[in-house]
Design a protein around this motif. Structure first.
Motif, PDB file in Angstrom:
ATOM      1  N   PHE A 116      -2.063   0.895   3.411  1.00 44.59           N
ATOM      2  CA  PHE A 116      -1.510   0.993   2.067  1.00 44.59           C
ATOM      3  C   PHE A 116      -2.612   0.758   1.043  1.00 44.59           C
ATOM      4  N   TRP A 117      -2.399   1.359  -0.106  1.00 45.68           N
ATOM      5  CA  TRP A 117      -3.376   1.285  -1.186  1.00 45.68           C
ATOM      6  C   TRP A 117      -3.608  -0.171  -1.599  1.00 45.68           C
ATOM      7  N   LEU A 118      -4.879  -0.513  -1.788  1.00 42.31           N
ATOM      8  CA  LEU A 118      -5.241  -1.858  -2.224  1.00 42.31           C
ATOM      9  C   LEU A 118      -5.993  -1.785  -3.545  1.00 42.31           C
ATOM     10  N   ALA A 119      -5.624  -2.648  -4.463  1.00 41.77           N
ATOM     11  CA  ALA A 119      -6.295  -2.688  -5.764  1.00 41.77           C
ATOM     12  C   ALA A 119      -7.638  -3.391  -5.639  1.00 41.77           C
ATOM     13  N   ASN A 120      -8.568  -2.971  -6.481  1.00 44.91           N
ATOM     14  CA  ASN A 120      -9.893  -3.581  -6.540  1.00 44.91           C
ATOM     15  C   ASN A 120      -9.938  -4.495  -7.765  1.00 44.91           C
ATOM     16  N   PRO A 121     -10.245  -5.783  -7.590  1.00 44.01           N
ATOM     17  CA  PRO A 121     -10.175  -6.707  -8.740  1.00 44.01           C
ATOM     18  C   PRO A 121     -11.170  -6.404  -9.848  1.00 44.01           C
ATOM     19  N   ASP A 176       4.523  -7.397  -6.277  1.00 41.75           N
ATOM     20  CA  ASP A 176       5.556  -6.422  -6.615  1.00 41.75           C
ATOM     21  C   ASP A 176       4.959  -5.021  -6.721  1.00 41.75           C
ATOM     22  N   LEU A 177       3.764  -4.923  -7.314  1.00 44.10           N
ATOM     23  CA  LEU A 177       3.086  -3.636  -7.417  1.00 44.10           C
ATOM     24  C   LEU A 177       2.760  -3.092  -6.033  1.00 44.10           C
ATOM     25  N   ARG A 231       6.609   1.116  -0.601  1.00 43.53           N
ATOM     26  CA  ARG A 231       7.919   1.738  -0.415  1.00 43.53           C
ATOM     27  C   ARG A 231       7.887   3.208  -0.823  1.00 43.53           C
ATOM     28  N   ASP A 232       7.262   3.495  -1.971  1.00 43.98           N
ATOM     29  CA  ASP A 232       7.191   4.866  -2.465  1.00 43.98           C
ATOM     30  C   ASP A 232       6.442   5.758  -1.490  1.00 43.98           C
ATOM     31  N   PHE A 233       5.355   5.228  -0.912  1.00 42.92           N
ATOM     32  CA  PHE A 233       4.543   6.055  -0.025  1.00 42.92           C
ATOM     33  C   PHE A 233       5.228   6.284   1.310  1.00 42.92           C
ATOM     34  N   VAL A 234       5.944   5.280   1.823  1.00 41.52           N
ATOM     35  CA  VAL A 234       6.702   5.476   3.061  1.00 41.52           C
ATOM     36  C   VAL A 234       7.746   6.569   2.878  1.00 41.52           C
ATOM     37  N   LEU A 278       1.555   4.519  12.691  1.00 36.60           N
ATOM     38  CA  LEU A 278       1.989   3.182  12.252  1.00 36.60           C
ATOM     39  C   LEU A 278       1.488   2.948  10.829  1.00 36.60           C
ATOM     40  N   TYR A 279       2.137   2.008  10.169  1.00 33.51           N
ATOM     41  CA  TYR A 279       1.762   1.613   8.815  1.00 33.51           C
ATOM     42  C   TYR A 279       1.040   0.281   8.891  1.00 33.51           C
TER      43      TYR A 279
END
Length: 250
Positions: free
Chosen positions: A213-218, A228-229, A235-238, A249-250
């Motif tokens: 899943f996408w991970l944010a870069n600080p 929550d983000l 959920r949206d990507f699944v 697999l996820y």
């Protein structure tokens, strides 16, 4: 900003089809039959009760389900062999990863047709009949597909093509190289590639996807501690990719 992928306009009538999902259950180790499960959410956008028929084509099979939607109502519809015995398939053509068998794909078309005969909305895609299973012992992940032990061989798909020139042709070539090298899996590293063409190529060539899943870069992105983000994106990507049989697999 510039346009870098397909642009299209679609229309619908009173009722829309949301989040369709097709899955299969196999009586493993027996693979001579398959239970097909179809789930769709229907949303009535009018202030009136709406009657109609949900029509599903799975390969050469056609299933119809009459139903009514309340004003502005949303309803989850589940079709399976209990409600429609035809969804118990005999000797199904299964989707297999590279080196295990052919990656058979089946056309799916879902329509909602109002009582007036109007096709209110349509969703079409390809999927495969396969069942995944997992076990973890002593920190070792084991994966099975259609009852057979699956060994993932491959590497990271590190970044999407940097100038966004990859489309169906380019993804097909790149994923086919993995097949030619006898690889069986690609890790979509931190979920950076979201193009449908990538997953479609993996479906066609039997390359399974380890989906991060996408991970944010600080330092240059959103707050990585925003749970929550993260969960909203996951959920949206699944919902977006779950019909692709190449998802391991996820």
């Amino acid at each position: 900003d510039s346009i870098w992928n397909e642009v299209f306009l679609s229309t619908s009538d009173a009722v829309t089809i949301e989040n369709p999902f097709v899955s299969a259950d196999l009586p493993l180790p027996d693979t001579t039959s398959a239970k097909i499960n179809i789930e769709v959410t229907l949303q009535n956008h009018t202030a009136d009760k709406t009657d109609g028929v949900l029509k599903v084509n799975f390969g050469e099979l056609t299933i119809e389900q009459p139903l009514s939607l309340s004003p502005a109502g949303k309803k989850v519809i589940v079709l399976n062999p209990d409600s429609h015995p035809a969804l118990l398939l005999k000797n199904p053509k299964l989707w297999w990863p590279n080196g295990y068998g052919a990656p058979h794909l089946h056309d799916v078309k879902i329509e909602f047709i109002t009582s007036a005969g109007v096709v209110s909305d349509t969703k079409s895609f390809k999927t495969g009949i396969r069942e995944m299973a997992y076990a973890e012992e002593n920190g070792i992940l084991r994966i099975w597909i259609n009852g057979r032990r699956f060994i993932g061989r491959g590497g990271n798909w590190g970044f999407p093509e940097s100038t966004l020139r990859y489309r169906s042709r380019e993804y097909d070539i790149a994923v086919r190289y993995h097949k030619d090298m006898n690889f069986t899996m690609i890790r979509n590293w931190v979920g950076q590639t979201g193009d449908e063409e990538f997953f479609e190529a993996c479906d066609r060539h039997g390359i399974m996807v380890w989906q991060d899943f996408w991970l944010a870069n600080p330092v240059d992105g959103p707050n990585p501690f925003d749970n929550d983000l993260f969960m909203s994106n996951a959920r949206d990507f699944v919902l977006k990719i779950r019909n692709h049989p190449s998802i391991a697999l996820y």
